[in-house]
Enzyme design. Structure first.
Site: not given
Length: 273
Positions: A71-74
């Protein structure tokens, strides 16, 4: 075209789905299951929330158990126990192999070429798969100012292939986008290679059809959804759209796929309704 559809199977899987041709399903459920089937086991996929998130989690629960969701959040190799409502939802960290800063996720994973698949969306998509999420109209004096790229340009430029899920409307499919936020086959497949970009768009899944890209990097219709005609798709597209010589019919969801979507992944109907 009605929201609930049924069809006979045309993809060779009729034996597995015998007796399921009378299942009722929505256009969104068909898009989700179709997108899920595009994913392969043991791939890494950069996931956003919403419908792409449902598609990835459905694939992981069916034919691709070793799909690695990033996910883009890491969060790396997430396995959320419930539906995340944003990329910052803590449920994404539960069971994840690691949690890294967003910068590291983009630099050491995406830009380094470690992401197989990325999901994208946008306000406009043109015949070469270029995506606009920046402005409608002239950039200096736009009719509508949109949110912009976020990580979309990086995903489009660095993932080994990208998939798009979107409603099929004429305003969303102009012959040329007003602004290229995320590059598709700019100048054709050779033009993309000359720009040093990886991969490229592979499929665009709408509520009417599945479209793919020919050798020149232009969209064509590969399969039509049940009860959808060529005229339906053409009327919702801003250029003279090409069709495959042997246009097929998109496979319908199975009973198990629908059960997982409705009872496990999105029981509250947050994205399916």
């Amino acid at each position: 075209m009605t929201e609930d559809r049924t069809t006979d199977e045309t993809d060779g899987g009729a034996d597995e789905r015998a007796g399921e041709s009378d299942l009722e399903y929505t256009a969104t459920e068909l898009m989700v299951t179709t997108a899920a089937r595009e994913l392969r086991d043991d791939e890494s996929v950069l996931v956003g929330v919403g419908v792409p998130n449902l598609a990835c989690n459905l694939a992981k629960r069916t034919h691709a158990p070793d799909l690695r969701m990033i996910y883009e959040s890491g969060t790396i190799d997430s396995d959320p126990s419930s539906l995340p409502l944003s990329i910052g939802d803590p449920v994404l960290a539960t069971g994840a192999v690691g949690v890294v800063p967003m910068f590291e996720g983009f630099s050491k994973y995406l830009q380094a070429g470690r992401i197989d698949v990325g999901f994208l969306g946008g306000a406009q998509i043109d015949r070469r798969g270029n995506i606009n999420s920046t402005v409608i109209g002239d950039y200096e004096d736009p009719t509508v100012r949109l949110p912009g790229s976020g990580g979309a340009c990086e995903i489009a430029s660095n993932a080994h292939r990208t998939l798009v899920i979107t409603p099929h409307q004429k305003r969303r499919f102009p012959e040329e986008v007003d602004f290229v936020t995320s590059p598709g086959y700019v100048g054709g497949r050779e033009g993309r290679e000359e720009l040093g970009l990886r991969g490229g768009p592979e499929a665009i899944i709408t509520d009417l059809a599945v479209m793919r890209f020919d050798e020149a990097g232009e969209l064509y219709v590969d399969t039509l959804h049940p009860d959808v005609s060529r005229e339906d798709v053409q009327e919702a597209t801003g250029w003279d759209l090409a069709f495959a010589d042997d246009v097929g019919t998109t496979s319908i969801p199975t009973a198990e796929e629908l059960r997982l979507l409705r009872e496990d992944l999105d029981p509250e109907g947050v994205y399916l309704e």
